[in-house]
Design a protein around this motif. Structure first.
Motif, PDB file in Angstrom:
ATOM      1  N   PRO A 337       0.800  -1.234   0.000  1.00 17.44           N
ATOM      2  CA  PRO A 337       0.000   0.000   0.000  1.00 17.44           C
ATOM      3  C   PRO A 337       0.832   1.283   0.000  1.00 17.44           C
ATOM      4  CG  PRO A 337      -0.922  -1.583   1.545  1.00 17.44           C
ATOM      5  CD  PRO A 337       0.379  -2.162   1.076  1.00 17.44           C
ATOM      6  N   LYS A 338       1.893   1.320   0.802  1.00 22.04           N
ATOM      7  CA  LYS A 338       2.692   2.559   0.892  1.00 22.04           C
ATOM      8  C   LYS A 338       3.396   2.857  -0.439  1.00 22.04           C
ATOM      9  CE  LYS A 338       6.746   0.292   3.010  1.00 22.04           C
ATOM     10  NZ  LYS A 338       7.610   0.434   1.824  1.00 22.04           N
ATOM     11  N   ASP A 339       3.848   1.821  -1.121  1.00 20.41           N
ATOM     12  CA  ASP A 339       4.502   2.025  -2.416  1.00 20.41           C
ATOM     13  C   ASP A 339       3.497   2.472  -3.474  1.00 20.41           C
ATOM     14  OD1 ASP A 339       6.887   1.267  -1.301  1.00 20.41           O
ATOM     15  OD2 ASP A 339       6.793  -0.802  -2.001  1.00 20.41           O
ATOM     16  N   PHE A 340       2.290   1.938  -3.402  1.00 18.29           N
ATOM     17  CA  PHE A 340       1.258   2.348  -4.362  1.00 18.29           C
ATOM     18  C   PHE A 340       0.854   3.801  -4.135  1.00 18.29           C
ATOM     19  CE2 PHE A 340      -3.269   2.614  -5.701  1.00 18.29           C
ATOM     20  CZ  PHE A 340      -3.059   2.410  -7.064  1.00 18.29           C
ATOM     21  N   THR A 341       0.801   4.223  -2.868  1.00 17.17           N
ATOM     22  CA  THR A 341       0.488   5.622  -2.561  1.00 17.17           C
ATOM     23  C   THR A 341       1.533   6.544  -3.171  1.00 17.17           C
ATOM     24  OG1 THR A 341      -0.598   4.991  -0.486  1.00 17.17           O
ATOM     25  CG2 THR A 341       0.111   7.281  -0.699  1.00 17.17           C
ATOM     26  N   THR A 342       2.804   6.153  -3.056  1.00 17.05           N
ATOM     27  CA  THR A 342       3.893   6.937  -3.656  1.00 17.05           C
ATOM     28  C   THR A 342       3.724   7.011  -5.165  1.00 17.05           C
ATOM     29  OG1 THR A 342       5.403   6.230  -1.901  1.00 17.05           O
ATOM     30  CG2 THR A 342       6.403   7.133  -3.894  1.00 17.05           C
TER      31      THR A 342
END
Length: 549
Positions: A337-342
């Motif tokens: 999730p955090k990488d997709f947000t970036t």
């Protein structure tokens, strides 16, 4: 004059009695006709005799209709039993079949051509052999926070390939699938739809189609021999996920892969199926809504199938799951999730909600070359999945998958602990902070009108006042009638029936408090909709199973 006065006095004396005298009104009576399991043939014979007698005696049409309906119900049960026996016998024969297993999901002469793409250029998802899985689970060395693939995981693959083909699926003539046209499917795609506070069924304009119609639309069924259309833009919208219990001739695989070791959630499934088997008794409470299909939404076991080129947008499942591929070939793309947000922040002008086909064909290459997808801060997993392999994906992972060929798989939601099972049950009863309508607020329907405050008070978890006002307005708008609210009440009862039958006691979930309140409210609503409360459904909750979850 004296006579006139006497008449006037009589009128004055009699008038009040005429105004207030009681009168019978047209009334609907719901009667219970119970037939012992070993007396169905006798029930058919006796109702036929009663019907013949009623017609000969020229009884009232409604009386004749009542007797005829009772007889039809008994006959229908016998017909359904014979049909199920035939389907089970056919399934057993398919298991015994020693002929070569089908090599494709559809007839090789028609259908949809496999995509020319080979799929993922590499596979960076960790793989485990089936024989190593038990020791990894028992030792706690299996990382359930990351995706992995189990190879050689389906010991009865040939039997499954015989059981699940386009031909066997089309034998399910009674089921209807929710189908979105290409235009409607495109309109429905959004990265923010999981935050929407409008019920999904109200947002999307589905058409209900038969299984055969679906295969005509999406797999080119009934086309001329040797005519096969290409997968892609014409098929990108076609992937379907259907509760396993809805397919009448399907033999659900048991104990394969990760689902065989972390089977906490699967232990609730027998109770869920048993409750759904009584859907006909509860159908009068919900009007035209297909109750059996509605109840299937809470299932943990599904079949997913679609033609080459099909597959939906990047999304989260919300619950860990495993997917066992029986036919075809599937390409997976996964992100934390955090990488997709970036990625969304950096590539907001390029990254749009799109089908899996469009993502791989039009977006992925540019995201890698121009925006750094695959770098240290935007890592992703990718791999091709082949028949006999089971992929496990954590619930918060961002994912999409593309069917490179006509594909069929068996999907199971996974609970990674006993505590997560209770959370799953409660999430379908009352989660006031979720904003998910209706599942997070279903219990509010068990108080007559939708009453968020009463629900929160009973379960000790109130809705935020500002949010509550909005939720209450939406719930009242989409569930204004007793019939609509009955659907929600039955949803709570189904969830609790499954939980208690599966080994959770009432104190481990909201069910200890919710069952009595919801069952009592359904009983009060019965009279309003002209339905009879089934004898098997009482305000006393079912006794929890003695089997430990």
């Amino acid at each position: 004059i004296r006579s006139f006065g006497l008449v006037a006095v009589l009128l004055l004396v009699c008038a009040p009695w005429q105004v207030h005298s009681a009168q019978l009104q047209d009334t609907n009576f719901a009667l219970t006709f119970r037939v012992q399991k070993d007396e169905f043939d006798r029930g058919v014979k006796e109702t036929e005799e009663l019907l013949k007698f009623a017609i000969e005696q020229k009884m009232a049409p409604n009386t004749i209709m009542l007797i005829r309906a009772a007889g039809d119900k008994v006959k229908g049960a016998l017909v359904d039993l014979e049909k199920r026996n035939k389907e089970e016998a056919a399934a057993e024969e398919r298991k015994k079949d020693t002929s070569p297993a089908p090599t494709s999901f559809t007839d090789k002469d028609i259908g949809v051509k496999a995509l020319k793409s080979e799929g993922a250029k590499k596979c960076n998802i960790k793989k485990h052999a089936l024989e190593d899985l038990a020791s990894l689970v028992n030792s706690g060395k299996l990382d359930l926070k990351k995706p992995f693939i189990v190879t050689g995981a389906m010991g009865k693959l040939d039997a499954l390939r015989r059981s699940f083909t386009s031909e066997t699926l089309m034998e399910n003539t009674e089921i209807e699938l929710r189908y979105l046209s290409p235009v409607k499917a495109k309109e429905a795609r959004s990265f923010d739809k999981q935050q929407s506070q409008v019920p999904e069924d109200e947002q999307l304009e589905y058409s209900m189609v038969t299984m055969e119609k679906y295969f005509i639309n999406c797999f080119n069924h009934k086309a001329k021999p040797d005519f096969r259309k290409s997968g892609g833009a014409d098929t990108e919208h076609c992937e379907q996920t259907v509760a396993a219990a809805l397919l009448s001739n399907a033999t659900v695989p048991q104990g394969d892969g990760i689902g065989g070791y972390l089977d906490f959630l699967q232990k609730l499934e027998p109770g869920r199926i048993e409750f759904a088997s009584h859907a006909a008794d509860l159908q009068p409470f919900v009007g035209k809504v297909d109750l059996k299909q509605t109840l299937s939404k809470s299932s943990s076991k599904y079949f997913t199938f679609g033609p080459a080129g099909s597959g939906e947008q990047l999304r989260q499942e919300g619950m860990p799951f495993s997917d066992a591929l029986v036919h075809g070939k599937r390409r997976w793309f996964l992100m934390a999730p955090k990488d997709f947000t970036t990625l969304r922040e950096k590539a907001k002008d390029v990254l749009e909600p799109a089908s899996a086909f469009m993502f791989f064909e039009q977006q992925m290459e540019e995201l890698v070359e121009e925006y750094g997808l695959g770098g240290k801060k935007m890592k992703f997993w990718e791999c091709n999945q082949n028949p006999g392999e089971i992929i496990y994906i954590p619930g918060d992972t961002i994912m999409t998958s593309l069917n490179l060929d006509n594909s069929f798989s068996y999907k199971q939601h996974i609970a990674t602990s006993k505590a997560s099972v209770a959370e799953r049950v409660d999430s379908n009863i009352w989660v006031p902070e979720s904003g998910m309508i209706p599942t997070g607020y279903q219990f509010a329907a068990c108080f007559g009108q939708v009453d968020l405050q009463a629900a929160g008070s009973m379960l000790g978890k109130q809705v935020n006042p500002m949010q509550g006002q909005i939720i209450s307005q939406i719930m009242t708008q989409y569930y204004p009638s007793v019939v609509a609210r009955n659907n929600l009440i039955i949803g709570v009862l189904s969830e609790c029936y499954a939980a208690l039958s599966g080994g959770l006691d009432g104190e481990q979930t909201y069910c200890g408090l919710a069952w009595e309140q919801c069952a009592a409210q359904l009983g009060r609503n019965a009279e309003m909709v002209g339905a009879a409360m089934p004898s098997w459904l009482s305000t006393k909750p079912p006794k929890p199973s003695k089997k430990e979850l």
